[in-house]
Design a protein around this motif. Structure first.
Motif, short mmCIF file in Angstrom:
data_model
loop_
_atom_site.label_atom_id
_atom_site.label_comp_id
_atom_site.label_asym_id
_atom_site.label_seq_id
_atom_site.Cartn_x
_atom_site.Cartn_y
_atom_site.Cartn_z
N LYS A 2 1.46 3.58 -10.91
CA LYS A 2 0.38 3.02 -10.10
C LYS A 2 0.86 2.79 -8.68
O LYS A 2 2.06 2.60 -8.42
CB LYS A 2 -0.07 1.69 -10.69
N LYS A 3 -0.09 2.78 -7.79
CA LYS A 3 0.22 2.57 -6.37
C LYS A 3 0.83 1.18 -6.15
O LYS A 3 1.76 1.02 -5.36
CB LYS A 3 -1.06 2.73 -5.56
N SER A 4 0.35 0.17 -6.86
CA SER A 4 0.88 -1.19 -6.70
C SER A 4 2.33 -1.28 -7.19
O SER A 4 3.14 -2.03 -6.64
CB SER A 4 0.00 -2.20 -7.42
N SER A 5 2.69 -0.55 -8.22
CA SER A 5 4.07 -0.54 -8.72
C SER A 5 5.02 0.08 -7.69
O SER A 5 6.13 -0.41 -7.48
CB SER A 5 4.16 0.24 -10.02
N ILE A 6 4.59 1.15 -7.08
CA ILE A 6 5.41 1.81 -6.05
C ILE A 6 5.61 0.87 -4.86
O ILE A 6 6.73 0.74 -4.35
CB ILE A 6 4.77 3.15 -5.62
N ILE A 7 4.57 0.21 -4.43
CA ILE A 7 4.67 -0.73 -3.30
C ILE A 7 5.61 -1.88 -3.67
O ILE A 7 6.45 -2.30 -2.88
CB ILE A 7 3.28 -1.24 -2.89
N GLY A 8 5.51 -2.37 -4.91
CA GLY A 8 6.40 -3.44 -5.37
C GLY A 8 7.85 -3.02 -5.36
O GLY A 8 8.73 -3.77 -4.94
N LEU A 9 8.14 -1.80 -5.82
CA LEU A 9 9.52 -1.30 -5.81
C LEU A 9 10.06 -1.15 -4.39
O LEU A 9 11.23 -1.44 -4.12
CB LEU A 9 9.59 0.03 -6.56
N VAL A 10 9.21 -0.69 -3.49
CA VAL A 10 9.64 -0.53 -2.09
C VAL A 10 9.95 -1.90 -1.49
O VAL A 10 10.97 -2.07 -0.79
CB VAL A 10 8.55 0.21 -1.28
N VAL A 11 9.12 -2.90 -1.75
CA VAL A 11 9.36 -4.25 -1.23
C VAL A 11 10.67 -4.81 -1.78
O VAL A 11 11.47 -5.40 -1.05
CB VAL A 11 8.16 -5.17 -1.55
#
Length: 132
Positions: A2-11
């Motif tokens: 999911k897009k939210s998981s990718i953003i979380g990993l980047v953060v």
């Protein structure tokens, strides 16, 4: 993913990178002998030395010499091993220098002289309890 998981990993990756980079900048307090040895071995980063201003037996601070134009100051700092070292600060004398309990100088050795880039002061009057 999911897009939210990718953003979380980047953060999380950015946060870890920031923590690692600031941990490398952290330094502990050393004595003048250790600071001199570090400088002799080529350490170019700033070194933190903690100590007290030299005092006469009557408790008065001695060895503080502001320049004639008041744009720099030299003072004698005594580290935790009781080694005295003249410290040169190429800035005006901090206003509470003579009242400070502990002094932290941040800098390094150049030509057998400790040159401070910054001076941090701990004034005991700030932390003492006052009675009413």
């Amino acid at each position: 993913m999911k897009k939210s998981s990718i953003i979380g990993l980047v953060v999380i990756a950015i946060a870890v990178a920031i923590i690692i980079s600031t941990a490398g900048d952290a330094s502990s307090y050393v004595t003048f002998d250790e600071a001199y040895a570090m400088a002799a071995n080529g350490k170019a980063e700033s070194i933190h030395v903690v100590g007290e201003l030299k005092k006469a037996p009557n408790g008065q601070v001695v060895g503080v010499q502001p320049s004639e134009d008041m744009l720099s100051v030299e003072f004698i700092l005594v580290d935790d091993n009781q080694k005295e070292q003249t410290v040169y600060l190429n800035q005006p004398m901090p206003s509470d220098l003579l009242k400070s309990d502990k002094v932290v100088v941040i800098g390094g050795y150049k030509n057998d002289m400790f040159i401070a880039d910054k001076v941090l002061l701990k004034c005991p009057s700030k932390y003492e309890e006052t009675s009413l």
